[in-house]
Design a protein around this motif. Structure first.
Motif, PDB file in Angstrom:
ATOM      1  N   ASP A 182      16.581 -17.180  -4.363  1.00  0.00           N
ATOM      2  CA  ASP A 182      16.639 -16.629  -5.720  1.00  0.00           C
ATOM      3  C   ASP A 182      15.366 -15.874  -6.094  1.00  0.00           C
ATOM      4  OD1 ASP A 182      19.197 -17.646  -6.177  1.00  0.00           O
ATOM      5  OD2 ASP A 182      18.431 -19.568  -6.886  1.00  0.00           O
ATOM      6  N   ASP A 183      14.510 -15.677  -5.118  1.00  0.00           N
ATOM      7  CA  ASP A 183      13.291 -14.873  -5.322  1.00  0.00           C
ATOM      8  C   ASP A 183      12.369 -15.530  -6.352  1.00  0.00           C
ATOM      9  OD1 ASP A 183      11.907 -12.751  -4.382  1.00  0.00           O
ATOM     10  OD2 ASP A 183      12.814 -11.262  -5.706  1.00  0.00           O
ATOM     11  N   ALA A 184      12.342 -16.853  -6.395  1.00  0.00           N
ATOM     12  CA  ALA A 184      11.541 -17.550  -7.402  1.00  0.00           C
ATOM     13  C   ALA A 184      10.211 -18.072  -6.846  1.00  0.00           C
ATOM     14  CB  ALA A 184      12.344 -18.720  -7.984  1.00  0.00           C
ATOM     15  N   TYR A 185       9.998 -17.943  -5.563  1.00  0.00           N
ATOM     16  CA  TYR A 185       8.776 -18.452  -4.921  1.00  0.00           C
ATOM     17  C   TYR A 185       8.237 -17.413  -3.934  1.00  0.00           C
ATOM     18  CZ  TYR A 185      10.151 -23.181  -6.407  1.00  0.00           C
ATOM     19  OH  TYR A 185      10.478 -24.280  -7.139  1.00  0.00           O
ATOM     20  N   THR A 186       6.952 -17.491  -3.693  1.00  0.00           N
ATOM     21  CA  THR A 186       6.354 -16.802  -2.547  1.00  0.00           C
ATOM     22  C   THR A 186       5.642 -17.854  -1.710  1.00  0.00           C
ATOM     23  OG1 THR A 186       5.873 -14.954  -3.991  1.00  0.00           O
ATOM     24  CG2 THR A 186       4.836 -14.936  -1.825  1.00  0.00           C
ATOM     25  N   LEU A 187       5.965 -17.909  -0.434  1.00  0.00           N
ATOM     26  CA  LEU A 187       5.256 -18.832   0.450  1.00  0.00           C
ATOM     27  C   LEU A 187       3.904 -18.220   0.749  1.00  0.00           C
ATOM     28  CD1 LEU A 187       5.502 -21.465   2.189  1.00  0.00           C
ATOM     29  CD2 LEU A 187       6.084 -19.929   4.101  1.00  0.00           C
ATOM     30  N   TYR A 201      13.891  -8.044   5.348  1.00  0.00           N
ATOM     31  CA  TYR A 201      13.677  -6.825   4.574  1.00  0.00           C
ATOM     32  C   TYR A 201      12.688  -7.086   3.429  1.00  0.00           C
ATOM     33  CZ  TYR A 201      17.997  -4.917   6.617  1.00  0.00           C
ATOM     34  OH  TYR A 201      18.958  -4.455   7.468  1.00  0.00           O
ATOM     35  N   THR A 202      12.019  -6.013   2.997  1.00  0.00           N
ATOM     36  CA  THR A 202      11.297  -6.040   1.720  1.00  0.00           C
ATOM     37  C   THR A 202      11.845  -4.911   0.863  1.00  0.00           C
ATOM     38  OG1 THR A 202       9.311  -6.666   2.921  1.00  0.00           O
ATOM     39  CG2 THR A 202       9.031  -6.008   0.619  1.00  0.00           C
ATOM     40  N   LEU A 203      12.297  -5.244  -0.317  1.00  0.00           N
ATOM     41  CA  LEU A 203      12.745  -4.191  -1.238  1.00  0.00           C
ATOM     42  C   LEU A 203      11.500  -3.511  -1.793  1.00  0.00           C
ATOM     43  CD1 LEU A 203      15.260  -2.960  -2.722  1.00  0.00           C
ATOM     44  CD2 LEU A 203      14.680  -4.489  -4.617  1.00  0.00           C
ATOM     45  N   ARG A 212      17.063   1.523 -18.413  1.00  0.00           N
ATOM     46  CA  ARG A 212      17.656   0.404 -17.655  1.00  0.00           C
ATOM     47  C   ARG A 212      17.128   0.367 -16.231  1.00  0.00           C
ATOM     48  NH1 ARG A 212      23.321   0.808 -16.971  1.00  0.00           N
ATOM     49  NH2 ARG A 212      23.061  -1.002 -15.600  1.00  0.00           N
ATOM     50  N   THR A 213      16.885   1.526 -15.657  1.00  0.00           N
ATOM     51  CA  THR A 213      16.314   1.563 -14.315  1.00  0.00           C
ATOM     52  C   THR A 213      14.930   0.912 -14.307  1.00  0.00           C
ATOM     53  OG1 THR A 213      17.536   3.470 -13.528  1.00  0.00           O
ATOM     54  CG2 THR A 213      15.358   3.136 -12.580  1.00  0.00           C
ATOM     55  N   ARG A 214      14.108   1.283 -15.290  1.00  0.00           N
ATOM     56  CA  ARG A 214      12.760   0.703 -15.387  1.00  0.00           C
ATOM     57  C   ARG A 214      12.840  -0.813 -15.528  1.00  0.00           C
ATOM     58  NH1 ARG A 214      11.110   4.965 -18.301  1.00  0.00           N
ATOM     59  NH2 ARG A 214      11.762   3.914 -20.218  1.00  0.00           N
ATOM     60  N   ALA A 215      13.696  -1.254 -16.426  1.00  0.00           N
ATOM     61  CA  ALA A 215      13.837  -2.702 -16.664  1.00  0.00           C
ATOM     62  C   ALA A 215      14.275  -3.429 -15.384  1.00  0.00           C
ATOM     63  CB  ALA A 215      14.841  -2.969 -17.778  1.00  0.00           C
ATOM     64  N   SER A 216      15.201  -2.803 -14.657  1.00  0.00           N
ATOM     65  CA  SER A 216      15.659  -3.405 -13.399  1.00  0.00           C
ATOM     66  C   SER A 216      14.486  -3.536 -12.430  1.00  0.00           C
ATOM     67  CB  SER A 216      16.758  -2.546 -12.764  1.00  0.00           C
ATOM     68  OG  SER A 216      17.867  -2.449 -13.624  1.00  0.00           O
ATOM     69  N   GLY A 222      10.293  -7.044  -9.752  1.00  0.00           N
ATOM     70  CA  GLY A 222       8.906  -7.118  -9.310  1.00  0.00           C
ATOM     71  C   GLY A 222       8.459  -5.927  -8.484  1.00  0.00           C
ATOM     72  N   LEU A 223       9.117  -4.770  -8.664  1.00  0.00           N
ATOM     73  CA  LEU A 223       8.732  -3.579  -7.899  1.00  0.00           C
ATOM     74  C   LEU A 223       7.518  -2.892  -8.526  1.00  0.00           C
ATOM     75  CD1 LEU A 223      12.143  -1.844  -7.055  1.00  0.00           C
ATOM     76  CD2 LEU A 223      10.767  -3.421  -5.680  1.00  0.00           C
ATOM     77  N   ASP A 224       6.819  -2.166  -7.697  1.00  0.00           N
ATOM     78  CA  ASP A 224       5.768  -1.267  -8.169  1.00  0.00           C
ATOM     79  C   ASP A 224       6.425  -0.226  -9.073  1.00  0.00           C
ATOM     80  OD1 ASP A 224       3.972   0.820  -8.450  1.00  0.00           O
ATOM     81  OD2 ASP A 224       3.484   0.931  -6.310  1.00  0.00           O
ATOM     82  N   PRO A 225       6.038  -0.110 -10.340  1.00  0.00           N
ATOM     83  CA  PRO A 225       6.699   0.826 -11.269  1.00  0.00           C
ATOM     84  C   PRO A 225       6.712   2.261 -10.735  1.00  0.00           C
ATOM     85  CG  PRO A 225       5.203  -0.631 -12.463  1.00  0.00           C
ATOM     86  CD  PRO A 225       4.986  -0.913 -11.001  1.00  0.00           C
ATOM     87  N   ALA A 226       5.710   2.604  -9.931  1.00  0.00           N
ATOM     88  CA  ALA A 226       5.674   3.969  -9.395  1.00  0.00           C
ATOM     89  C   ALA A 226       6.808   4.222  -8.423  1.00  0.00           C
ATOM     90  CB  ALA A 226       4.328   4.204  -8.682  1.00  0.00           C
TER      91      ALA A 226
END
Lengths: 376, 376, 376, 376
Positions: A28-33, D31-33, D44-48, D53-57
Motif C-alpha cells: 500500500d506504499d505506506a512504508y519505506t524499508l 519498478y519505480t514510478l 487533479r493531475t497535480r493532486a494525483s 509522492g512524485l517529484d512535482p517537476a
C-alpha cells in the motif's frame, strides 16, 4: 501520509516470513524499508541488503548496532519489524522499545509468559506502537464477521469451532535439514508449543478477534505423531468462554490434504458464520430460518470495517499478502496518529500477543497435567 | 431371492422414521410389509394399515398381540422393524427375539447399557439376525473409505475429526408441541443423551465403521443451550483410540446453517480422507505429496465394497433413502443366509448398537464428572 | 389411492433404464408391476420375469401379445412403460394407445417429427395419459426454480445458459460392443441426434420447463469427435426466445471429468438462478444487489411446488431415483384423476415429447445447413 | 536487477485501473514510478502526483509534454504505462514508441484494427518492449494449464468452453453518471465492443494463451439488454479452431450473481482442465478414467512455469494483484533483457493485443451480418 521508515531484524535471503513482511509493507506504499540487521552472518546480511537496494551503510551486523546507529540519524528508522525465530523476539523487542522505536513483531510474541508480560509493561511506559502480526485478522471478511457478531447478527454466542490443519510436517521434514521445519520443531527456538504455537495461536487469536471474547479456560490434548519430534504436531483443545459459549480448537501439522486451512465457525442463538482462509473473500452467513447467504468482499451491504480493508472490486481475489498489508497499513496509521483514521486502525497489539503466549502455556500445561481445565 | 416378510412396530401415520424404513425396505424390492402394530391408538393404527394397503387382519393393537398372532401363520412375518421412541426399543426387541423373529431396530439400541448387553446375549442365543440402523454406513463412499483405510491407503491412523451439526433445535421447538422435538428432548423417552444420543451416536458409529476401531476413552463437555432443555443440545468430545490415534467429535442441534451435516475426516501417516453426508457420492482422498483426488460413486477404480452398494452410474445422485435401503438389503441377505452373498453383508449389528449405548453413557458420565477420561 | 397396475415393454435383464423405471415406480408405492414384454428373446424375457417375481403367464413374447392378452383380463394392466431403444417407441406407443392403455415413454418420444405429431393427435383422441420421462424436472429444486421464475423473482428473463456434459463416450466405447454405447451411437436405433438427442434434449426440456418458454429459433454446430462415429458427440447451440431472451446450450459426451453434469443458469433483469443436477438439493438464487442465497430442498420458504415433491427433511439427500419417482407418482395421480391432487401433477406430456423431437430435428438441420437459424 | 523507471498516462485519483497498475508494478519491487500525466485536468493531475509522492517537476500536463521532457533527463523514465480510456491508447502508444519508450498498455490495445496493426509494425521497428495487460494470464494456475496442454496432458484438444459473466451493468448504471460505466458503454470511448470488448477479449485471450491456439472463425450473437444501451452487454460466440476443436464463449455484464467469473474449461481426447478466476489458486484436472485431481498453486508437481509465478506457499492465497504483478515483473525482465530470465518472460505482446482487437471486430461483424462465420 508520509511513508513510515522501517527497519528489519531477521528476514535475510531465503527466509520466508521476512519477504512477506516486506511485501506487506510495500503493497500500500505506506512504508519505506531503510535499514536491516538480517542475519548473524555478516556476508549474508550484506548480500540481503544489496538485493533489497538498501544503503550499505544501513545494513547492520546486529540489532543493537542498528538501534544505536539509527537513533543518531536525522532520517532514522521509526519502526522495526522483528522476524527472527521466536526465542529472540523478546530481547530484540525490548531493546527496540528502550531505543524508542515502534515495534512490529511476528507471532508468537515471546516463548515465555513472563517475557510477554514484561513487553506489555514496557510498551505502556514507552508510548510506542507495538503490533503483533496475527495477519489473518487483516482479511476483510474476518472483519466483516467481527462487525456482524458485534452488531448482534448471530445473537448470543453459543459455539466456537476453529481449526487450523496443515500437512507440511506430516513427515520428519526436520530430519532433512529443512530450515523452516528445523526451528519450528525445536523447543529451544520455538518455545513450548509446536503446532499449537505456530498455528494454534493464530486460530486462537482469530476466534478472539471475531467474537471479541477470550476463553476463560482451556483443556487440551497434545500429541507428537512424527517419531522423534519433541513438540506437539497435533492439538485438540476445548474452550469455555465467559458467557457460556463453548469451543473446540484443532491445530495440526500432520493433516494431509490441508495446505493452510484455518477456518472459523460461530453459532449463535439467531445465526451462524463461517470463514475459511483458503477462500478468504467469502463469508457464509446463516440466519435462523432463512437460506444461507454468501457474503463477498467488496459487495453491497458489507460493513465499513470490511470495506476499509478492501482494495479491489468484488470478484477480483485478494489474498494473504493483501491481508498482511492491511495489518501493516493499519499500524502505519497508528504510528502517524492521523486522528481521523487512527481510530479505524485495527491490528493486534502487544496485549493480544501476550494473550497468545498465555494461551500456548495454558494448553501445554493442560496437556501435561492430565487434560484438565486451566484458566487463562 | 424371495422377499422377506416384514412387520413393523411403531411408525404410524405422521411418523418420520417409520416411512423412511418402509421406503428403504421397498426400494430394492427385497421385502414385503405384511403386518404392523403402528401406534398405541387403535384408530390411528387401523388408518395406518389401510393407507399402507395391509390386510386388516394383520394390523395389530400391540406388538405382543402381533408376535403371538404371526407366529401361528404359515406366511408369518419373518423380521420386525422397531421404530418406536427409544425407551421402548428394549422390551419390543426382547419380545421379538423370544418369539423367534429377526430384528431390525432403529438407533440407539436402548437407553441403558444393561438392557443393551441383555439384547446382545439374547441375540447370540437366538440365532437370529439383529440389526441396528446406523443408516449412514450404507452410503457407498463410506464403504469406499472403510475399504481404503483397511487396505492402507492412508497409512497408520493419526487423527479422527468427526462432526454432526444440525440446526433444527436451535430454538425451543419442543415448547410448540412439535412431536419429533418433544420426545427427543425428553430424557424419559430419549434416554440420557440429547444431541449426543440422537446424532452423536451416528457420528461415533461412522468413525468406528470407517476406521475399524473403537476409542478406548472419551472426555466430553455437554451443554444445553436452549433455556429449559434438560438434555444436551451440543456435545464436544475428545477421543483416544487404541493405537495412538486421537479424535474430536462435535454433535450439535443448535448450529444454524447446518441441516444434516455429518462429516468425517481421517488423517493417517500417508494420506487423508474426507466424506460429508450432504454430498454423499463424493469422497476426497489426499495422498501425501500428490494432488487431492475426488473419488465418486460409480466411477472407475472404486472398491468392490462400494460398487456393490451402488445402483446408478456416476453422476446420477443417490441419497439418504438409497443408503438406508442398502442397509436393509444387506440385512435381507443375512436373513436369507444366501451363502455367496451373506459374506458381503455389511450392516450394524446388535453389538454395534450396544457399543453406541455405551458411548452415550460414557460421554454423559464424563461431562457430569468434570470432563475426565472415561473408558469405553 | 389404489396402486396403478403397470406393464413394461423393454427393460430386460441388464438394461439400465428399465431398472430405473421400475425403482421409480416402486419408491412411492404408487404402482404394481404386473406384466412385461422385456426383450425379443423369449428366454431372456422369461428370466427377467422370474427375477421380478411376475406371474409367468403375464410375461409376454411381444408388446402386441401383451396388449391383446391384458385387455381381456379383469385385473389388466392400466399403463405401460416403454423403455425400448428410441426407434421402437413410436410403434409400441401407438399400439398401446390404440389398445386403450395409458403410456409412459422414455425420451426422446420418437426419432421422427411426423411420428411424434401422430402420437400427439392419437393421445388427444384417446383420452389417455401420455407421459414422457424427462426425469430431471422431477427434482424439487427444479420445480422451485420454475416457481420462482413464474412469480417474478428474477424479473424479465434475459439469458439462458444450459449445459449437459458427460464423459463416458470420450473414447470409441461402441467399438467394444458396450450395449448402451452401441445403440446410442447408431442412427438406426437412436435417430438423427447423438449427444443432442440423448442428453441435449434433456437440457432443452429443463430450460423450457423452468422458464415456461420455448425458443423460437436455434442455431447449432454439431461435431463427432471420436473417429468413426456418425452421430454428434458434442453440440453447441444458440437459442432465441420469444420475448428477447437469448441462450446457449452445450451437450457433450466427450467431456472428461463430467459424469452427468446437467446444469441450468438463468439471468433475469432482477436476479439469477443456478441449478446443477449433481447437487440437486441446492438452488442458488442471486437477487440484484444482495448476497447470493443457497436455497435447499426441504428448508423454510421453499415453494409448495417443491415441497410437494419432497420426501425427506433438508440435509437428507434425495437423488435421481427420487426425482424419477416424483414424475411417476405425478403420473399416477393423473391416471387416477384424483381431482384434488391431479391439478398439482406436473410431468412432461406427449406434447413436451414432440417438442423435444422437433428440437433435435432443428438442431441437426441447422448444423447440416451451415449453422443458420432454424425455427422450432 | 535495477528497478525499471516507469511513467504513467491516465490513472489519476479515483481511477480504478491506474491504481491497480501501480500496485502491480510495486508488489515485486521491480519498478519505480517516476513521472505521470494522469488526467487532462491540471489540478487533479497535480493532486494525483502529490498523493503518489512524485517529484512535482515530473507531473506533466499531457503525455506529449511528458515524453518530450523525460527524453532529456539522465534518469528518464524507461517505460510508460497507458491506462487511459480505450480510444486514446493508440495515439499515446504511438507517441511513446516514437519517443523511444517501452510501452505497457491496458487492453484492448486500440478500438480499431488498422490502428492495432500500425502499432504492431511500429513496435517491430522500434526494438522496444510492448506489452498489453491481459492480466489474467499472470495467474500461476493459468500457466500451469498452458504447460499441461503443451505437454499433452489432455491430448488433442476438442472443446473450449470459456465464459466471463459479470453483474455490475445489469441495470442502467451509466445513467447515474457512474464513471466506469459511462465510458464502458460509450462507443466513442470504448470502441465497437461492449461486454465483448471489455471482458470478452479477456476470455478470448485466456483461451488462446492456454491452448496456444487462435480460432480461425467466430460466429456471434450480441445483445443489449439494458434499455438505451448502444453497445452489447451480452455476447454469445461460437468458435472454430484450426485443428478441429470447437468452442463457446459467453461474456455478459448483466448476469446477476457473477462478480468477475471468468472461467475456462478445456476438453481434450485424454483429459480435461478447468480454471476459474475467483478461485485462482486451483486447477481441476480430469484425466481419462481416473479421479479428478485438484492441483493447487505451490504444491508438489506443479510445472516450473507456474512455480516461477508463485510467491507464497500453497494454501496462502494469491490474488488479482499478484497475477497482475507477475505480468509486470515479466515485462521488467524483458526490458532489462536479463538473458537468463528473459526467456522465461511470458506476457501478452502487441501482437496479442492486435489479435484481441481483431476478435472484437469479427464478433461485432458476425452479429451485425446475421450471425455468420467470420474469419479471424
Amino acid at each position: 501520509m508520509e511513508r513510515v521508515r522501517l527497519g528489519m531484524v531477521g528476514g535475510g535471503q531465503g527466509a520466508f516470513i521476512g519477504a512477506v513482511h516486506r511485501a506487506a509493507a510495500r503493497l500500500d506504499d505506506a512504508y519505506t524499508l531503510v535499514c536491516g540487521a538480517f542475519t548473524s552472518d555478516p556476508a549474508r546480511t550484506r548480500a540481503s541488503g544489496i538485493e533489497l537496494g538498501l544503503d550499505p551503510a544501513r545494513v547492520y551486523g546486529s540489532h543493537s548496532e542498528m538501534f544505536a546507529a539509527e537513533r543518531k540519524r536525522a532520517d532514522a528508522m521509526e519502526a522495526v519489524t522483528i522476524v527472527t525465530p521466536n526465542h529472540l523476539h523478546y530481547s530484540v523487542a525490548r531493546a527496540a522499545l528502550e531505543a524508542g522505536f515502534h515495534v512490529i513483531c511476528d507471532k508468537p510474541l515471546t516463548t515465555d509468559t513472563m517475557e510477554a508480560a514484561d513487553l506489555v509493561r514496557l510498551t505502556a511506559a514507552s508510548g510506542r506502537v507495538f503490533a503483533v502480526t496475527y495477519n489473518y485478522t487483516g482479511y476483510p471478511m474476518v472483519r466483516q464477521a467481527r462487525a456482524m457478531v458485534a452488531r448482534g447478527d448471530i445473537g448470543t454466542l453459543r459455539v466456537v469451532q476453529v481449526e487450523y490443519p496443515q500437512e507440511w510436517l506430516a513427515g520428519p521434514l526436520e530430519a532433512t535439514g529443512h530450515k523452516q521445519a528445523v526451528w519450528r520443531t525445536d523447543p529451544a527456538q520455538s518455545g513450548p508449543g509446536g503446532a499449537i504455537g505456530d498455528i494454534g495461536s493464530h486460530a486462537f487469536h482469530l476466534a478472539c478477534f471475531v467474537t471479541a471474547r477470550v476463553p476463560e479456560q482451556v483443556l487440551a490434548d497434545l500429541t507428537s505423531f512424527v517419531p522423534g519430534r519433541s513438540l506437539d504436531d497435533n492439538a485438540h483443545v476445548l474452550m469455555r468462554f465467559p458467557d457460556g459459549a463453548r469451543g473446540m480448537l484443532w491445530a495440526s501439522q500432520v493433516a494431509h490434504g490441508y495446505e493452510n486451512a484455518l477456518r472459523l465457525r460461530l453459532c449463535g442463538e439467531t445465526g451462524s458464520l463461517e470463514w475459511a482462509q483458503e477462500e478468504p473473500d467469502r463469508l457464509w452467513f446463516a440466519p435462523a430460518d432463512e437460506p444461507r447467504r454468501l457474503l463477498t468482499r467488496g459487495s453491497p451491504g458489507v460493513a465499513s470495517e470490511a470495506e476499509r480493508a478492501t482494495r479491489l472490486p468484488a470478484g477480483h481475489p485478494e489474498g494473504y499478502l493483501e491481508a498482511f498489508a492491511t495489518i501493516y497499513t493499519d499500524i502505519s496509521r497508528a504510528i502517524r496518529s492521523h486522528p481521523a483514521i487512527a481510530a479505524d486502525a485495527m491490528f493486534p497489539s502487544v496485549v493480544d500477543g501476550a494473550l497468545g503466549v498465555r494461551f500456548i502455556a495454558a494448553v501445554v500445561q493442560s496437556s501435561r497435567e492430565g487434560n484438565r481445565w486451566i484458566a487463562l
